[in-house]
Design a protein around this motif. Structure first.
Motif, short mmCIF file in Angstrom:
data_model
loop_
_atom_site.label_atom_id
_atom_site.label_comp_id
_atom_site.label_asym_id
_atom_site.label_seq_id
_atom_site.Cartn_x
_atom_site.Cartn_y
_atom_site.Cartn_z
N LYS A 1 16.60 -77.43 67.49
CA LYS A 1 17.76 -78.28 67.77
C LYS A 1 17.46 -79.69 67.29
O LYS A 1 16.31 -80.14 67.31
CB LYS A 1 18.06 -78.32 69.28
CG LYS A 1 18.46 -76.99 69.91
CD LYS A 1 18.67 -77.16 71.40
CE LYS A 1 19.10 -75.86 72.06
NZ LYS A 1 18.01 -74.85 72.01
N TRP B 1 23.70 -82.73 69.87
CA TRP B 1 23.89 -81.31 70.17
C TRP B 1 25.35 -80.87 70.07
O TRP B 1 25.64 -79.82 69.51
CB TRP B 1 23.37 -81.01 71.57
CG TRP B 1 21.89 -80.87 71.65
CD1 TRP B 1 20.98 -81.22 70.68
CD2 TRP B 1 21.13 -80.38 72.76
NE1 TRP B 1 19.70 -80.97 71.12
CE2 TRP B 1 19.76 -80.46 72.39
CE3 TRP B 1 21.47 -79.90 74.01
CZ2 TRP B 1 18.73 -80.05 73.25
CZ3 TRP B 1 20.45 -79.50 74.87
CH2 TRP B 1 19.11 -79.56 74.49
N MET C 1 24.68 -75.94 74.25
CA MET C 1 24.87 -77.19 73.51
C MET C 1 26.32 -77.68 73.62
O MET C 1 26.57 -78.88 73.71
CB MET C 1 24.46 -77.00 72.06
CG MET C 1 22.95 -76.76 71.91
SD MET C 1 22.48 -76.24 70.25
CE MET C 1 22.54 -77.79 69.37
#
Length: 213
Positions: free
Chosen positions: A173, A179, A208
Motif C-alpha cells: 500500500k 489509500w 482502504m
C-alpha cells in the motif's frame, strides 16, 4: 424482602441495562463505517477469483511506451505522463522532460529530477496478466499499458514503484493518506478492463475505501 428494597433493586437493574445499551451503542459507533459509493459498487461487481498463472508472462507482452502525439510533438506515453503530472514542466525538442516539479502520491515526496521518476501502472502488468490479461490480444494489452484515459498511469518516485513491483493492495500500500484514492483508482481500472480480484485483494480494497470521507 421489604418493598422499598425490592423496588431499589429493580431500578438498579433497569439503569444497569440502560447503561449497557449506551455503552454498546457507543462501541458500535466507533466501528469503521462500511464503504459506500461508486467505488464500493464497482468493487462489489468485480469477479472474485484466485490469482491465475504467470505461465507465458513477459513485460514485452504489453507493448509500452507507445507514441502519444501532443500538439504536433512526437511524445511517447512516459513523456506524456511526466508532462501531465508535473508542475512547471519543461521539455526539449524530443519531448523529454528536462525540468519541473512532481509530487509522488505514494510517498508525498517532491521530486525535481525527472530521471528519479517512474511511470507506475496502478494495476501492474503482471497482476493484470494473472487476473485476465493473459487471454487478451496483443493490441488490448498495449492499450492497457499505455492508457491515459483511466487512472492507470502515474508519475511516482522510483523507489516506491520498485518496492510495489507487481503486488496488489493486500501486500503493498502507499502512504495511508493516499489509500482512498489508490483503492478507488485500482478498482476503476480493474472494472474498466473486467479483471478479477483475489479474496485478499478485495478485503484490502474494502478496508482502504473505509478511509474515504
Amino acid at each position: 424482602m421489604p418493598k422499598k428494597s425490592l423496588w431499589t433493586t429493580v431500578v438498579a437493574f433497569v439503569l444497569l441495562g440502560a447503561g449497557w445499551l449506551v455503552f454498546e451503542s457507543g462501541w458500535l459507533d466507533d466501528e469503521p463505517a462500511a464503504a459506500s459509493g461508486p467505488a464500493a459498487e464497482q468493487l462489489a461487481a468485480l469477479k472474485v477469483a484466485p490469482a491465475g498463472t504467470m505461465d507465458g508472462y513477459s513485460r514485452d507482452s504489453f507493448e509500452h511506451w507507445t507514441a502519444q502525439p501532443q500538439a504536433g510533438r512526437n511524445c511517447n506515453t512516459r513523456e506524456a505522463v511526466l508532462e501531465r503530472d508535473g508542475s512547471g514542466v519543461r521539455v526539449n525538442g524530443a519531448c523529454e522532460a528536462t525540468s519541473g516539479s512532481w509530487t509522488s502520491a505514494y510517498t508525498g515526496e517532491t521530486i525535481t529530477d525527472p530521471s528519479k521518476l517512474d511511470i507506475d501502472h496502478t494495476v501492474p502488468l503482471a497482476n493484470a496478466w494473472r487476473s485476465g490479461a493473459k487471454d487478451w490480444t496483443a493490441q488490448r494489452r498495449s492499450e492497457f499499458a499505455n492508457d491515459l484515459r483511466s487512472p492507470q498511469l502515474l508519475a511516482v518516485d522510483a523507489g516506491s514503484n520498485r518496492a510495489k513491483g507487481d503486488q496488489d493492495p493486500s501486500t503493498w500500500k502507499p502512504a495511508a493518506g493516499y489509500w482512498c484514492d489508490y483503492a478507488t483508482d485500482w478498482i476503476e481500472v480493474k472494472n474498466a478492463y473486467a479483471l478479477t480480484v483475489t479474496p485478499q485483494e478485495r478485503t484490502a480494497l474494502q478496508d482502504m475505501l473505509g478511509t474515504c470521507r
